[in-house]
Scaffold this motif. Structure first.
Motif, PDB file in Angstrom:
ATOM      1  N   CYS A 187      -3.289   1.051  -2.864  1.00 22.40           N
ATOM      2  CA  CYS A 187      -2.182   0.991  -3.825  1.00 22.40           C
ATOM      3  C   CYS A 187      -0.897   0.524  -3.131  1.00 22.40           C
ATOM      4  O   CYS A 187      -0.744   0.654  -1.912  1.00 22.40           O
ATOM      5  CB  CYS A 187      -1.932   2.368  -4.420  1.00 22.40           C
ATOM      6  N   ALA A 188       0.016   0.049  -3.947  1.00 26.07           N
ATOM      7  CA  ALA A 188       1.303  -0.435  -3.446  1.00 26.07           C
ATOM      8  C   ALA A 188       2.084   0.661  -2.711  1.00 26.07           C
ATOM      9  O   ALA A 188       2.693   0.405  -1.664  1.00 26.07           O
ATOM     10  CB  ALA A 188       2.135  -0.957  -4.608  1.00 26.07           C
ATOM     11  N   GLU A 189       2.058   1.864  -3.260  1.00 26.89           N
ATOM     12  CA  GLU A 189       2.837   2.959  -2.661  1.00 26.89           C
ATOM     13  C   GLU A 189       2.315   3.269  -1.254  1.00 26.89           C
ATOM     14  O   GLU A 189       3.086   3.435  -0.313  1.00 26.89           O
ATOM     15  CB  GLU A 189       2.709   4.231  -3.512  1.00 26.89           C
ATOM     16  N   CYS A 229      -1.795   8.657  -4.186  1.00 24.50           N
ATOM     17  CA  CYS A 229      -0.472   8.272  -3.673  1.00 24.50           C
ATOM     18  C   CYS A 229       0.502   9.447  -3.721  1.00 24.50           C
ATOM     19  O   CYS A 229       1.321   9.619  -2.819  1.00 24.50           O
ATOM     20  CB  CYS A 229       0.070   7.073  -4.443  1.00 24.50           C
ATOM     21  N   ASN A 285      -0.104  -3.752  -3.968  1.00 21.38           N
ATOM     22  CA  ASN A 285      -1.516  -3.355  -3.999  1.00 21.38           C
ATOM     23  C   ASN A 285      -2.395  -4.498  -3.503  1.00 21.38           C
ATOM     24  O   ASN A 285      -2.113  -5.681  -3.745  1.00 21.38           O
ATOM     25  CB  ASN A 285      -1.954  -2.839  -5.379  1.00 21.38           C
ATOM     26  N   GLU A 340      -6.343  -5.469  -3.444  1.00 20.30           N
ATOM     27  CA  GLU A 340      -7.674  -5.120  -3.961  1.00 20.30           C
ATOM     28  C   GLU A 340      -8.782  -5.651  -3.067  1.00 20.30           C
ATOM     29  O   GLU A 340      -8.542  -6.410  -2.120  1.00 20.30           O
ATOM     30  CB  GLU A 340      -7.803  -5.630  -5.402  1.00 20.30           C
ATOM     31  N   PRO A 400       3.187   4.849 -13.321  1.00 24.72           N
ATOM     32  CA  PRO A 400       3.244   6.092 -12.532  1.00 24.72           C
ATOM     33  C   PRO A 400       2.263   6.060 -11.354  1.00 24.72           C
ATOM     34  O   PRO A 400       1.217   5.407 -11.441  1.00 24.72           O
ATOM     35  CB  PRO A 400       2.856   7.178 -13.540  1.00 24.72           C
ATOM     36  N   PRO A 401       2.594   6.746 -10.261  1.00 25.54           N
ATOM     37  CA  PRO A 401       1.723   6.722  -9.081  1.00 25.54           C
ATOM     38  C   PRO A 401       0.428   7.510  -9.305  1.00 25.54           C
ATOM     39  O   PRO A 401       0.433   8.554  -9.971  1.00 25.54           O
ATOM     40  CB  PRO A 401       2.575   7.390  -7.998  1.00 25.54           C
ATOM     41  N   CYS A 402      -0.650   7.024  -8.749  1.00 24.95           N
ATOM     42  CA  CYS A 402      -1.944   7.724  -8.864  1.00 24.95           C
ATOM     43  C   CYS A 402      -1.896   9.019  -8.055  1.00 24.95           C
ATOM     44  O   CYS A 402      -0.989   9.246  -7.236  1.00 24.95           O
ATOM     45  CB  CYS A 402      -3.090   6.826  -8.400  1.00 24.95           C
ATOM     46  N   VAL A 416       1.148  -4.318  -8.722  1.00 22.79           N
ATOM     47  CA  VAL A 416       2.013  -3.159  -8.472  1.00 22.79           C
ATOM     48  C   VAL A 416       2.817  -3.429  -7.195  1.00 22.79           C
ATOM     49  O   VAL A 416       2.291  -4.007  -6.230  1.00 22.79           O
ATOM     50  CB  VAL A 416       1.210  -1.841  -8.322  1.00 22.79           C
ATOM     51  N   PHE A 471      -3.691  -6.462 -12.237  1.00 20.35           N
ATOM     52  CA  PHE A 471      -2.623  -5.479 -12.451  1.00 20.35           C
ATOM     53  C   PHE A 471      -1.772  -5.421 -11.176  1.00 20.35           C
ATOM     54  O   PHE A 471      -2.173  -4.845 -10.164  1.00 20.35           O
ATOM     55  CB  PHE A 471      -3.234  -4.107 -12.782  1.00 20.35           C
ATOM     56  N   SER A 501      -8.289  -6.762 -11.025  1.00 24.38           N
ATOM     57  CA  SER A 501      -7.649  -6.093 -12.173  1.00 24.38           C
ATOM     58  C   SER A 501      -6.538  -6.937 -12.793  1.00 24.38           C
ATOM     59  O   SER A 501      -6.170  -6.717 -13.950  1.00 24.38           O
ATOM     60  CB  SER A 501      -7.052  -4.748 -11.740  1.00 24.38           C
ATOM     61  N   THR A 547      -9.664  -0.734  -2.139  1.00 22.21           N
ATOM     62  CA  THR A 547      -8.342  -1.129  -2.664  1.00 22.21           C
ATOM     63  C   THR A 547      -7.269  -0.146  -2.210  1.00 22.21           C
ATOM     64  O   THR A 547      -7.479   1.063  -2.231  1.00 22.21           O
ATOM     65  CB  THR A 547      -8.393  -1.153  -4.212  1.00 22.21           C
ATOM     66  N   VAL A 567      -4.480  -9.149  -6.410  1.00 22.11           N
ATOM     67  CA  VAL A 567      -5.150  -8.438  -7.502  1.00 22.11           C
ATOM     68  C   VAL A 567      -6.135  -9.343  -8.269  1.00 22.11           C
ATOM     69  O   VAL A 567      -6.032  -9.495  -9.489  1.00 22.11           O
ATOM     70  CB  VAL A 567      -4.109  -7.812  -8.462  1.00 22.11           C
TER      71      VAL A 567
HETATM   72  N1  THU Z   1      -2.404   0.860  -8.382  1.00 22.67           N
HETATM   73  C1  THU Z   1      -1.358   0.981  -7.499  1.00 22.67           C
HETATM   74  O1  THU Z   1      -1.088   0.072  -6.711  1.00 22.67           O
HETATM   75  N2  THU Z   1      -0.641   2.134  -7.524  1.00 22.67           N
HETATM   76  C2  THU Z   1      -0.893   3.185  -8.348  1.00 22.67           C
HETATM   77  O2  THU Z   1      -0.345   4.257  -8.156  1.00 22.67           O
HETATM   78  C3  THU Z   1      -1.815   3.010  -9.477  1.00 22.67           C
HETATM   79  C4  THU Z   1      -2.787   1.894  -9.325  1.00 22.67           C
HETATM   80  C5  THU Z   1      -3.209  -0.372  -8.346  1.00 22.67           C
HETATM   81  C6  THU Z   1      -4.587  -0.207  -7.796  1.00 22.67           C
HETATM   82  C7  THU Z   1      -5.312  -1.368  -8.433  1.00 22.67           C
HETATM   83  O3  THU Z   1      -5.130  -2.506  -7.619  1.00 22.67           O
HETATM   84  C8  THU Z   1      -4.589  -1.595  -9.749  1.00 22.67           C
HETATM   85  O4  THU Z   1      -3.362  -0.891  -9.652  1.00 22.67           O
HETATM   86  C9  THU Z   1      -5.350  -1.108 -10.966  1.00 22.67           C
HETATM   87  O5  THU Z   1      -5.751   0.209 -10.801  1.00 22.67           O
END
Ligand code: THU
Length: 136
Positions: free
Chosen positions: A53-55, A93, A42, A44, A88-90, A26, A24, A22, A51, A19
């Protein structure tokens, strides 16, 4: 497999998330029907939109290994890897979960620690979702 063990599996891989943009982190731990567990982080990209996501990382790994039925997923994340809030999941995901999981029974567990977590069904997070059966 209890919730605590699944939460621990996700927290363990949180430092592996990539990451640089961000900051951030996950992580996810996906429980398959046969009780195997796949983690995901995740990853990036300098071009941002590639990018993953982790899920979805966790689902991609599990589906590649032939898994098609799943029971639950733990998700944890936070800025600089600090789990100060639930992650929470996007929407993308949630839709990927909908492809493989029964919305009534698949559980999405948002964790801040092994003691602090919230649990939802996929249906609660994605009501009236579009699934394989909608294609007839
Ligand atoms: N992210 C996830 O891995 N899962 C989600 O459901 C929400 C967002 C990650 C994507 C990106 O690398 C970072 O969080 C910021 O958006």
């Amino acid at each position: 497999m209890d919730r605590q063990t699944l939460i621990q599996a996700a927290i363990k891989v949180l430092p592996d998330s990539y990451v640089p943009y961000s900051h951030f982190h996950v992580a996810a731990a996906l429980l398959c029907k046969d009780k195997s567990v796949y983690t995901g982080i995740n990853i990036e990209n300098a071009a941002y939109s590639p990018t993953i996501c982790a899920e979805r990382s966790a689902f991609v790994r599990a589906v590649n290994d032939g898994h098609r039925e799943f029971e639950a997923i733990v998700i944890c994340g936070g800025k600089e890897g600090v789990l100060s809030d639930y992650c929470p999941p996007c929407g993308v995901c949630r839709q990927v979960m909908r492809e493989f999981c029964n919305p009534e029974t698949f559980r999405v567990i948002l964790a801040k620690s092994v003691e602090e977590y919230q649990e939802f069904t996929l249906k609660e997070l994605l009501p009236l979702g579009f699934g394989p059966e909608n294609l007839g």
